[in-house]
Write an enzyme that holds these catalytic residues in place. Structure first.
Site, PDB file in Angstrom:
ATOM      1  N   ASP A 186     -36.360-112.960 -69.385  1.00  0.00           N
ATOM      2  CA  ASP A 186     -35.215-112.277 -69.995  1.00  0.00           C
ATOM      3  C   ASP A 186     -33.992-113.113 -69.622  1.00  0.00           C
ATOM      4  O   ASP A 186     -33.445-112.970 -68.529  1.00  0.00           O
ATOM      5  CB  ASP A 186     -35.089-110.851 -69.460  1.00  0.00           C
ATOM      6  CG  ASP A 186     -33.873-110.132 -70.016  1.00  0.00           C
ATOM      7  OD1 ASP A 186     -33.521-110.362 -71.190  1.00  0.00           O
ATOM      8  OD2 ASP A 186     -33.255-109.344 -69.272  1.00  0.00           O
ATOM      9  N   GLU A 224     -37.320-113.737 -74.410  1.00  0.00           N
ATOM     10  CA  GLU A 224     -36.577-112.861 -75.311  1.00  0.00           C
ATOM     11  C   GLU A 224     -35.589-113.688 -76.126  1.00  0.00           C
ATOM     12  O   GLU A 224     -34.899-114.554 -75.594  1.00  0.00           O
ATOM     13  CB  GLU A 224     -35.834-111.787 -74.510  1.00  0.00           C
ATOM     14  CG  GLU A 224     -35.250-110.706 -75.394  1.00  0.00           C
ATOM     15  CD  GLU A 224     -34.703-109.543 -74.596  1.00  0.00           C
ATOM     16  OE1 GLU A 224     -33.469-109.384 -74.589  1.00  0.00           O
ATOM     17  OE2 GLU A 224     -35.507-108.816 -73.986  1.00  0.00           O
ATOM     18  N   ASP A 249     -33.421-106.365 -65.381  1.00  0.00           N
ATOM     19  CA  ASP A 249     -33.697-107.704 -65.912  1.00  0.00           C
ATOM     20  C   ASP A 249     -35.160-108.095 -65.703  1.00  0.00           C
ATOM     21  O   ASP A 249     -35.788-108.666 -66.593  1.00  0.00           O
ATOM     22  CB  ASP A 249     -32.770-108.737 -65.265  1.00  0.00           C
ATOM     23  CG  ASP A 249     -31.313-108.501 -65.630  1.00  0.00           C
ATOM     24  OD1 ASP A 249     -30.990-108.551 -66.832  1.00  0.00           O
ATOM     25  OD2 ASP A 249     -30.502-108.256 -64.721  1.00  0.00           O
TER      26      ASP A 249
END
Length: 179
Positions: free
Chosen positions: A12, A72, A144
């Site tokens: 992420d 992501e 996160d």
């Protein structure tokens, strides 16, 4: 011919904090390996911060030896400057992954949430709760790290998400996974 167990590193990306999560897929069983965050110092120059992220992800790769990666995708932020900075952090992450010869898959936040929670508009706490449940964790990882683990989970299920889980002995009721 030996079959390699999929060990997936989810990322992420963020310039301030980049979450990572490592899972393995044993048949249809998800197994937690590790997760955490790589933080850059916002008092440092942008190149130094990018270097920190690259080095941190490289260290995670060396430590946990993943054989696949999922990152992501960047969403377009209201603030163009923030979007550019996020894109640079994402570039550092992808560079570290391809430098290690890992195949990289990309998922939007919507795809990841859909795969893990069952709908793309899920809140961060819903993602965290499902990550805890799917990986049988004793506690919730940071937001996160949970997002990174969710990205890895989405990749593990080939983007099929809860539909694939339903055939693995779980039931889905009201958009929730019931064990």
């Amino acid at each position: 011919m030996s079959i390699t167990t999929p060990r997936i590193l989810g990322i992420d990306p963020g310039l301030r904090v980049t979450g990572f999560g490592v899972i393995e897929l044993h048949g249809k069983q998800l197994v937690y390996v590790a997760s955490g965050c790589i933080k850059s110092n916002d008092k440092e120059s942008l190149p130094e911060r990018i270097k920190t992220l690259f080095a941190g992800i490289s260290e995670v790769i060396a430590t946990y030896q993943p054989n696949q990666a999922a990152v992501e995708k960047v969403f377009v932020n209201v603030n163009p400057q923030s979007t550019l900075l996020l894109g640079q952090a994402r570039g550092a992450a992808i560079s570290a992954l391809v430098h290690a010869d890992l195949p990289v898959a990309e998922y939007t936040a919507l795809q990841t949430k859909q795969a893990v929670v069952g709908h793309g508009k899920a809140a961060k706490d819903q993602v965290q709760a499902m990550v805890v449940r799917l990986l049988n964790l004793p506690g919730a990882p940071t937001a996160d790290a949970a997002d990174a683990l969710a990205c890895a989970i989405a990749h593990a299920h080939g983007g099929q998400g809860l539909g694939a889980m339903a055939t693995a002995g779980y039931r889905i009721r009201g958009g929730r996974l019931i064990g």
